[in-house]
Design a protein around this motif. Structure first.
Motif, PDB file in Angstrom:
ATOM      1  N   ALA A  81       0.834  -1.212   0.000  1.00 51.42           N
ATOM      2  CA  ALA A  81       0.000   0.000   0.000  1.00 51.42           C
ATOM      3  C   ALA A  81       0.867   1.261   0.000  1.00 51.42           C
ATOM      4  O   ALA A  81       0.577   2.227  -0.715  1.00 51.42           O
ATOM      5  N   VAL A  82       1.952   1.236   0.793  1.00 52.42           N
ATOM      6  CA  VAL A  82       2.853   2.390   0.831  1.00 52.42           C
ATOM      7  C   VAL A  82       3.525   2.563  -0.529  1.00 52.42           C
ATOM      8  O   VAL A  82       3.624   3.681  -1.048  1.00 52.42           O
ATOM      9  N   LEU A  83       3.962   1.464  -1.122  1.00 55.06           N
ATOM     10  CA  LEU A  83       4.579   1.533  -2.450  1.00 55.06           C
ATOM     11  C   LEU A  83       3.589   2.058  -3.483  1.00 55.06           C
ATOM     12  O   LEU A  83       3.949   2.895  -4.325  1.00 55.06           O
ATOM     13  N   ALA A  84       2.358   1.620  -3.425  1.00 57.60           N
ATOM     14  CA  ALA A  84       1.340   2.097  -4.378  1.00 57.60           C
ATOM     15  C   ALA A  84       1.118   3.603  -4.219  1.00 57.60           C
ATOM     16  O   ALA A  84       1.021   4.331  -5.212  1.00 57.60           O
ATOM     17  N   ARG A 129      10.159   3.090  -4.931  1.00 56.20           N
ATOM     18  CA  ARG A 129      10.797   2.072  -4.079  1.00 56.20           C
ATOM     19  C   ARG A 129      11.716   2.732  -3.051  1.00 56.20           C
ATOM     20  O   ARG A 129      11.733   2.348  -1.886  1.00 56.20           O
ATOM     21  N   ASP A 130      12.468   3.734  -3.499  1.00 59.30           N
ATOM     22  CA  ASP A 130      13.337   4.463  -2.565  1.00 59.30           C
ATOM     23  C   ASP A 130      12.511   5.158  -1.480  1.00 59.30           C
ATOM     24  O   ASP A 130      12.878   5.150  -0.309  1.00 59.30           O
ATOM     25  N   ALA A 131      11.407   5.776  -1.889  1.00 59.63           N
ATOM     26  CA  ALA A 131      10.548   6.478  -0.935  1.00 59.63           C
ATOM     27  C   ALA A 131       9.928   5.499   0.058  1.00 59.63           C
ATOM     28  O   ALA A 131       9.848   5.792   1.255  1.00 59.63           O
ATOM     29  N   THR A 132       9.526   4.328  -0.411  1.00 63.64           N
ATOM     30  CA  THR A 132       8.955   3.318   0.477  1.00 63.64           C
ATOM     31  C   THR A 132       9.981   2.886   1.511  1.00 63.64           C
ATOM     32  O   THR A 132       9.682   2.786   2.703  1.00 63.64           O
ATOM     33  N   GLN A 133      11.188   2.665   1.058  1.00 66.46           N
ATOM     34  CA  GLN A 133      12.254   2.292   1.994  1.00 66.46           C
ATOM     35  C   GLN A 133      12.458   3.396   3.024  1.00 66.46           C
ATOM     36  O   GLN A 133      12.602   3.128   4.213  1.00 66.46           O
ATOM     37  N   GLU A 134      12.475   4.636   2.576  1.00 67.13           N
ATOM     38  CA  GLU A 134      12.685   5.753   3.494  1.00 67.13           C
ATOM     39  C   GLU A 134      11.541   5.862   4.498  1.00 67.13           C
ATOM     40  O   GLU A 134      11.765   6.149   5.677  1.00 67.13           O
ATOM     41  N   VAL A 135      10.312   5.625   4.070  1.00 69.19           N
ATOM     42  CA  VAL A 135       9.166   5.684   4.980  1.00 69.19           C
ATOM     43  C   VAL A 135       9.320   4.644   6.088  1.00 69.19           C
ATOM     44  O   VAL A 135       9.103   4.943   7.266  1.00 69.19           O
ATOM     45  N   PHE A 136       9.723   3.434   5.736  1.00 73.36           N
ATOM     46  CA  PHE A 136       9.865   2.406   6.761  1.00 73.36           C
ATOM     47  C   PHE A 136      11.105   2.636   7.634  1.00 73.36           C
ATOM     48  O   PHE A 136      11.098   2.274   8.806  1.00 73.36           O
ATOM     49  N   CYS A 137      12.139   3.235   7.085  1.00 74.46           N
ATOM     50  CA  CYS A 137      13.288   3.612   7.919  1.00 74.46           C
ATOM     51  C   CYS A 137      12.876   4.669   8.934  1.00 74.46           C
ATOM     52  O   CYS A 137      13.252   4.602  10.111  1.00 74.46           O
ATOM     53  N   ARG A 138      12.090   5.621   8.493  1.00 76.59           N
ATOM     54  CA  ARG A 138      11.597   6.645   9.420  1.00 76.59           C
ATOM     55  C   ARG A 138      10.660   6.024  10.446  1.00 76.59           C
ATOM     56  O   ARG A 138      10.652   6.423  11.607  1.00 76.59           O
ATOM     57  N   ALA A 139       9.849   5.060  10.022  1.00 75.01           N
ATOM     58  CA  ALA A 139       8.946   4.383  10.952  1.00 75.01           C
ATOM     59  C   ALA A 139       9.745   3.645  12.017  1.00 75.01           C
ATOM     60  O   ALA A 139       9.353   3.613  13.193  1.00 75.01           O
ATOM     61  N   LEU A 140      10.863   3.077  11.624  1.00 80.77           N
ATOM     62  CA  LEU A 140      11.725   2.389  12.588  1.00 80.77           C
ATOM     63  C   LEU A 140      12.268   3.380  13.612  1.00 80.77           C
ATOM     64  O   LEU A 140      12.323   3.077  14.804  1.00 80.77           O
ATOM     65  N   ARG A 141      12.648   4.571  13.145  1.00 80.96           N
ATOM     66  CA  ARG A 141      13.160   5.591  14.069  1.00 80.96           C
ATOM     67  C   ARG A 141      12.051   6.187  14.927  1.00 80.96           C
ATOM     68  O   ARG A 141      12.306   6.696  16.009  1.00 80.96           O
ATOM     69  N   ALA A 142      10.826   6.168  14.417  1.00 84.59           N
ATOM     70  CA  ALA A 142       9.692   6.758  15.141  1.00 84.59           C
ATOM     71  C   ALA A 142       8.784   5.660  15.695  1.00 84.59           C
ATOM     72  O   ALA A 142       7.565   5.775  15.689  1.00 84.59           O
ATOM     73  N   SER A 143       9.381   4.583  16.193  1.00 86.89           N
ATOM     74  CA  SER A 143       8.586   3.436  16.635  1.00 86.89           C
ATOM     75  C   SER A 143       7.638   3.791  17.784  1.00 86.89           C
ATOM     76  O   SER A 143       6.556   3.228  17.883  1.00 86.89           O
ATOM     77  N   VAL A 144       8.021   4.739  18.640  1.00 89.26           N
ATOM     78  CA  VAL A 144       7.149   5.126  19.758  1.00 89.26           C
ATOM     79  C   VAL A 144       5.868   5.760  19.218  1.00 89.26           C
ATOM     80  O   VAL A 144       4.763   5.410  19.640  1.00 89.26           O
ATOM     81  N   GLU A 145       6.013   6.688  18.263  1.00 93.70           N
ATOM     82  CA  GLU A 145       4.839   7.326  17.669  1.00 93.70           C
ATOM     83  C   GLU A 145       4.009   6.321  16.887  1.00 93.70           C
ATOM     84  O   GLU A 145       2.781   6.365  16.885  1.00 93.70           O
ATOM     85  N   LEU A 146       4.688   5.393  16.234  1.00 91.87           N
ATOM     86  CA  LEU A 146       4.002   4.371  15.443  1.00 91.87           C
ATOM     87  C   LEU A 146       3.176   3.465  16.351  1.00 91.87           C
ATOM     88  O   LEU A 146       2.028   3.150  16.037  1.00 91.87           O
ATOM     89  N   GLU A 147       3.746   3.060  17.487  1.00 96.92           N
ATOM     90  CA  GLU A 147       2.994   2.216  18.423  1.00 96.92           C
ATOM     91  C   GLU A 147       1.821   2.973  19.029  1.00 96.92           C
ATOM     92  O   GLU A 147       0.786   2.387  19.323  1.00 96.92           O
ATOM     93  N   PRO A 159      -1.953   2.214  12.448  1.00 98.61           N
ATOM     94  CA  PRO A 159      -0.637   2.157  11.815  1.00 98.61           C
ATOM     95  C   PRO A 159      -0.712   2.356  10.302  1.00 98.61           C
ATOM     96  O   PRO A 159       0.177   2.956   9.712  1.00 98.61           O
ATOM     97  N   THR A 160      -1.792   1.891   9.697  1.00 99.74           N
ATOM     98  CA  THR A 160      -1.956   2.064   8.244  1.00 99.74           C
ATOM     99  C   THR A 160      -2.018   3.544   7.903  1.00 99.74           C
ATOM    100  O   THR A 160      -1.321   4.011   6.995  1.00 99.74           O
ATOM    101  N   ALA A 161      -2.845   4.279   8.628  1.00102.32           N
ATOM    102  CA  ALA A 161      -2.975   5.717   8.379  1.00102.32           C
ATOM    103  C   ALA A 161      -1.645   6.427   8.645  1.00102.32           C
ATOM    104  O   ALA A 161      -1.251   7.322   7.890  1.00102.32           O
ATOM    105  N   PHE A 162      -0.940   6.026   9.700  1.00108.23           N
ATOM    106  CA  PHE A 162       0.356   6.617  10.031  1.00108.23           C
ATOM    107  C   PHE A 162       1.333   6.428   8.875  1.00108.23           C
ATOM    108  O   PHE A 162       1.993   7.375   8.438  1.00108.23           O
ATOM    109  N   LEU A 163       1.427   5.205   8.366  1.00106.60           N
ATOM    110  CA  LEU A 163       2.373   4.906   7.285  1.00106.60           C
ATOM    111  C   LEU A 163       1.984   5.598   5.983  1.00106.60           C
ATOM    112  O   LEU A 163       2.847   6.119   5.274  1.00106.60           O
TER     113      LEU A 163
END
Length: 195
Positions: A39-42, A55-73, A78-82
């Motif tokens: 869905a993020v890639l689409a 593809r690069d943007a999708t990778q960056e979104v998930f890298c940022r999600a990893l750094r922002a895991s507290v906000e993500l949790e 989570p779908t809307a957040f991503l």
């Protein structure tokens, strides 16, 4: 850190090894990646209209999600957040690509390349280089002009890293007096703190 699966159709192939040990935030991001990467890639493809950039943007979104895991949790969805993160990232990417300053930087670089170094600057560079020993000149050009790291300069010249540092100190010491006389306001970097 978790190893995330590759999006189907990416350069890494279809299969990816699963991690043997996953910590909690990375595990959460990995689960979300498996569920929501398509869905993020689409969303990124739709906004950027370029598969590689998406593809690069999708990778960056998930890298940022990893750094922002507290906000993500803490997010209600989570779908809307991503998807919001993907949209914001892509829109920022598009804005940056259209920024007027980019065209100006390209124009200035082209003009500088066509024009070359101004005669006065060329003479100053010759005078500064001429004040230093030959080996220090070569190392200074590689470091300050070609912007190689000290380790790269050592590799290119076949010198040890301490020798490269010593030659850079010699160059700065030799040019410090000449530059101070020509430009009293210019401050040379301390040779001991060169990166």
């Amino acid at each position: 850190m978790a190893r995330l699966a590759v999006i189907p159709g990416g350069r890494g192939g279809e299969a990816a090894a699963s991690p043997s040990h996953v910590d909690a935030p990375a595990g959460l991001v990995e689960q979300l990646y498996r569920r929501h990467a398509a869905a993020v890639l689409a969303r990124c493809r739709y906004l950027l209209r370029d598969d590689e950039a998406a593809r690069d943007a999708t990778q960056e979104v998930f890298c940022r999600a990893l750094r922002a895991s507290v906000e993500l949790e803490a997010a209600a969805s989570p779908t809307a957040f991503l998807l919001r993160a993907a949209t914001n990232h892509c829109l920022n990417h598009l804005r940056a690509a259209r920024a007027a300053w980019r065209d100006e930087v390209v124009r200035l670089a082209r003009d500088r390349h066509e024009r070359g170094i101004e005669p006065d600057a060329r003479e100053l560079v010759r005078a500064l280089l001429g004040a230093a020993p030959a080996e220090a000149q070569e190392i200074a050009v590689l470091y300050f002009v070609d912007e190689l790291t000290q380790a790269e300069v050592a590799e290119v010249t076949g010198r040890s890293l301490p020798t490269v540092r010593k030659r850079l100190r010699e160059f700065l010491a030799a040019t410090r007096g000449a530059l101070r006389d020509a430009f009293p306001d210019v401050i040379l970097p301390d040779p001991e703190v060169l990166p």
